[in-house]
Write a protein that holds these residues in place. Structure first.
Motif, PDB file in Angstrom:
ATOM      1  N   ASP A 371       2.483 143.353-149.382  1.00  0.00           N
ATOM      2  CA  ASP A 371       3.906 143.666-149.374  1.00  0.00           C
ATOM      3  C   ASP A 371       4.135 145.170-149.235  1.00  0.00           C
ATOM      4  N   GLY A 372       5.402 145.559-149.197  1.00  0.00           N
ATOM      5  CA  GLY A 372       5.742 146.937-148.865  1.00  0.00           C
ATOM      6  C   GLY A 372       5.261 147.985-149.839  1.00  0.00           C
ATOM      7  N   ASP A 373       5.231 147.669-151.135  1.00  0.00           N
ATOM      8  CA  ASP A 373       4.784 148.671-152.103  1.00  0.00           C
ATOM      9  C   ASP A 373       3.323 148.522-152.476  1.00  0.00           C
ATOM     10  N   GLY A 374       2.630 147.565-151.865  1.00  0.00           N
ATOM     11  CA  GLY A 374       1.201 147.393-152.089  1.00  0.00           C
ATOM     12  C   GLY A 374       0.836 146.751-153.408  1.00  0.00           C
ATOM     13  N   LYS A 375       1.827 146.256-154.153  1.00  0.00           N
ATOM     14  CA  LYS A 375       1.552 145.679-155.465  1.00  0.00           C
ATOM     15  C   LYS A 375       1.243 144.183-155.414  1.00  0.00           C
ATOM     16  N   GLY A 376       1.530 143.573-154.278  1.00  0.00           N
ATOM     17  CA  GLY A 376       1.285 142.149-154.191  1.00  0.00           C
ATOM     18  C   GLY A 376       0.973 141.716-152.779  1.00  0.00           C
ATOM     19  N   CYS A 377       0.544 140.476-152.647  1.00  0.00           N
ATOM     20  CA  CYS A 377       0.343 139.907-151.326  1.00  0.00           C
ATOM     21  C   CYS A 377       1.396 138.833-151.101  1.00  0.00           C
ATOM     22  N   VAL A 378       1.713 138.612-149.847  1.00  0.00           N
ATOM     23  CA  VAL A 378       2.703 137.608-149.472  1.00  0.00           C
ATOM     24  C   VAL A 378       2.009 136.575-148.599  1.00  0.00           C
ATOM     25  N   ILE A 379       2.081 135.327-149.004  1.00  0.00           N
ATOM     26  CA  ILE A 379       1.479 134.238-148.242  1.00  0.00           C
ATOM     27  C   ILE A 379       2.583 133.406-147.580  1.00  0.00           C
ATOM     28  N   SER A 380       2.272 132.845-146.424  1.00  0.00           N
ATOM     29  CA  SER A 380       3.193 131.915-145.782  1.00  0.00           C
ATOM     30  C   SER A 380       2.770 130.506-146.158  1.00  0.00           C
ATOM     31  N   GLU A 381       3.694 129.739-146.739  1.00  0.00           N
ATOM     32  CA  GLU A 381       3.420 128.339-147.071  1.00  0.00           C
ATOM     33  C   GLU A 381       3.979 127.477-145.939  1.00  0.00           C
ATOM     34  N   SER A 382       3.137 127.238-144.946  1.00  0.00           N
ATOM     35  CA  SER A 382       3.614 126.574-143.740  1.00  0.00           C
ATOM     36  C   SER A 382       4.000 125.122-143.987  1.00  0.00           C
ATOM     37  N   GLY A 383       3.449 124.501-145.022  1.00  0.00           N
ATOM     38  CA  GLY A 383       3.784 123.121-145.320  1.00  0.00           C
ATOM     39  C   GLY A 383       5.066 122.960-146.104  1.00  0.00           C
ATOM     40  N   ALA A 384       5.606 124.065-146.632  1.00  0.00           N
ATOM     41  CA  ALA A 384       6.821 123.997-147.455  1.00  0.00           C
ATOM     42  C   ALA A 384       7.939 124.864-146.914  1.00  0.00           C
ATOM     43  N   VAL A 387       7.825 131.517-148.138  1.00  0.00           N
ATOM     44  CA  VAL A 387       6.805 132.530-148.384  1.00  0.00           C
ATOM     45  C   VAL A 387       6.797 132.837-149.875  1.00  0.00           C
ATOM     46  N   THR A 388       5.633 133.210-150.360  1.00  0.00           N
ATOM     47  CA  THR A 388       5.441 133.439-151.790  1.00  0.00           C
ATOM     48  C   THR A 388       4.709 134.757-152.003  1.00  0.00           C
ATOM     49  N   ALA A 389       5.196 135.543-152.964  1.00  0.00           N
ATOM     50  CA  ALA A 389       4.550 136.808-153.328  1.00  0.00           C
ATOM     51  C   ALA A 389       3.705 136.593-154.571  1.00  0.00           C
ATOM     52  N   ILE A 390       2.491 137.136-154.533  1.00  0.00           N
ATOM     53  CA  ILE A 390       1.540 137.029-155.641  1.00  0.00           C
ATOM     54  C   ILE A 390       1.140 138.424-156.076  1.00  0.00           C
ATOM     55  N   ASP A 391       1.161 138.678-157.371  1.00  0.00           N
ATOM     56  CA  ASP A 391       0.866 139.998-157.913  1.00  0.00           C
ATOM     57  C   ASP A 391      -0.635 140.280-157.863  1.00  0.00           C
ATOM     58  N   PHE A 392      -1.017 141.412-157.284  1.00  0.00           N
ATOM     59  CA  PHE A 392      -2.441 141.751-157.214  1.00  0.00           C
ATOM     60  C   PHE A 392      -3.036 141.958-158.605  1.00  0.00           C
ATOM     61  N   ALA A 393      -2.281 142.554-159.520  1.00  0.00           N
ATOM     62  CA  ALA A 393      -2.822 142.907-160.836  1.00  0.00           C
ATOM     63  C   ALA A 393      -3.096 141.674-161.688  1.00  0.00           C
TER      64      ALA A 393
END
Length: 433
Positions: A371-384, A387-393
């Motif tokens: 993501d833009g601030d580098g704190k998380g990743c964003v996944i595409s849920e193609s079956g639903a 998109v979902t953001a997950i915290d790296f920490a």
């Protein structure tokens, strides 16, 4: 919705170290981290996430941080009727068009695979597999600025140069990568690859361009002993100015040397460490990732991630030979984010130990980006269709937001600060080919 605890029902899813050391010495220190990231945002622009809704032919534009709030949406196939008319009047094009629908498209047309914005934030450049082209769409008007038909009959993954001026696109049925001027769409060069070029990645500050060819992923010859039928798969590394090949890597040899003759050598999503000394990648049919020492030209570790007990054992049901497809790295290089496509989860992996964090349930996650601030990743849920953001920490899910039909690629981009979508609907502009 996760498939844990229920029976799945999916249909239509269907050279050497010394030479390398010399090359590395000649090229000097690696460039800064995240060569694929959008350049720093200029005044008057805002950073956003573009989500390509592949089966719908749209791109949702979201805030790049926080709650991923919707900014706008753009139609990336405003010329759909014109393109379909051309296809239906050409029996060969029609055959490939229908073939893409039946195989890679899982019964759907593929209209929005990959996308990047221009440095000035005025246009988004999109590869459209079913139309075998790349187009630049004006963000204000929604009209097409330029169109580049690729060699062959299908366009695929792209990469933008670190300075944002060039875009590389895989022409998957022609075993070719085209490199285009992002402002004009004119080809500045091209190079040959192995069978079915896929992922493209710039390194060394844009001096090198890496391509991975994945071979035939649409056949039903998916048994391990039939792996040889998949074609010529390799990494091709070229000089990004001359487009001459400076190196090829056959991962079959490296995997065999590591004792993993069971793994496919079709390199799928891949990501470099910030200093570009180590490459992580996914391969066909494997629930995990591989670590590769670039200078040493050898595989150093392989991480197997958990299996979903509900995932079918029939490899022919896995989408385009993928099991896990989507990989990103935190800006500091300490964490990897993995999309477990056929296992219906995503997880953050510690790069030092390769220990995975919590398994975050996700419905056919197809891509992962930072993501833009580098704190998380964003996944595409193609079956639903979200998109979902997950915290790296923490490895925990932060937020999910709905998007269009079958989101796949997610990329950082830039738009004018006041942009909320194209203006009044207008007829498509004349295209230059």
């Amino acid at each position: 919705m996760s498939r844990y605890g229920r029976t799945p029902s999916r249909t239509l899813r269907l050279a050497c170290a010394l030479a390398l050391a010399g090359l590395a010495a000649a090229l000097g220190p690696a460039a800064a981290a995240s060569p694929q990231a959008a350049p720093a945002t200029e005044p008057g622009l805002r950073e956003v996430l573009f989500v390509g809704n592949n089966w719908e032919g749209t791109a949702d534009v979201l805030a790049s941080t926080g709650d991923l709030a919707r900014v706008g949406r753009i139609n990336v196939i405003p010329d759909k009727e014109e393109r379909l008319r051309e296809i239906y009047l050409n029996p060969v094009k029609l055959g490939f068009f229908l073939g893409i629908r039946a195989t890679a498209g899982e019964g759907h047309d593929q209209f929005a695979d990959d996308m990047y914005t221009t440095p000035d934030g005025t246009a988004v450049v999109v590869s459209r597999p079913s139309f075998a082209d790349v187009v630049s769409v004006d963000l204000r008007s929604g009209r097409i600025n330029w169109r580049f038909p690729v060699a062959g009959y299908r366009s695929d993954h792209m990469a933008v140069s670190p300075d944002g001026t060039r875009v590389a696109v895989s022409a998957s049925t022609a075993n070719t990568v085209h490199v285009l001027d992002i402002a004009t769409g004119r080809q500045v060069g091209s190079f040959a690859t192995g069978d079915k070029p896929h992922e493209n990645t710039y390194t060394r500050g844009g001096r090198l361009l890496w391509n991975s060819s994945i071979g035939d992923v649409t056949s039903a010859l998916d048994a391990p002993w039939l792996d040889w039928t998949k074609g010529d798969r390799k990494l091709t590394v070229v000089d990004a100015q001359t487009f001459r090949t400076v190196r090829t890597v056959d991962m079959r040899e490296r995997l065999d040397a590591f004792g993993r003759q069971d793994l496919s050598d079709a390199v799928r999503p891949m990501v470099f460490t910030p200093d570009e000394s180590t490459l992580y990648f996914q391969v066909s049919f494997f629930n995990g990732l591989v670590e590769y020492d670039v200078a040493g030209d050898r595989i150093t570790r392989v991480k197997t991630l958990p299996e979903n007990p509900a995932t079918s054992r029939d490899r022919t049901t896995w989408v385009n030979d993928s099991r896990h497809h989507g990989l990103s790295m935190s800006p500091d290089g300490s964490k990897l984010c993995v999309a477990g496509t056929m296992d219906d989860y995503a997880t953050v992996v510690d790069r030092a130990t390769l220990a995975e964090g919590p398994l975050v349930p996700a419905d056919k996650p197809y891509w992962a980006t930072v993501d833009g601030d580098g704190k998380g990743c964003v996944i595409s849920e193609s079956g639903a269709d979200r998109v979902t953001a997950i915290d790296f920490a923490t490895g925990a899910k932060r937020v999910s937001v709905p998007v269009g039909d079958h989101p796949q690629r997610v990329r950082l981009g830039r738009v004018p600060a006041d942009w909320s979508g194209p203006g009044a609907r207008q007829a498509p502009a004349a295209t230059r080919e």
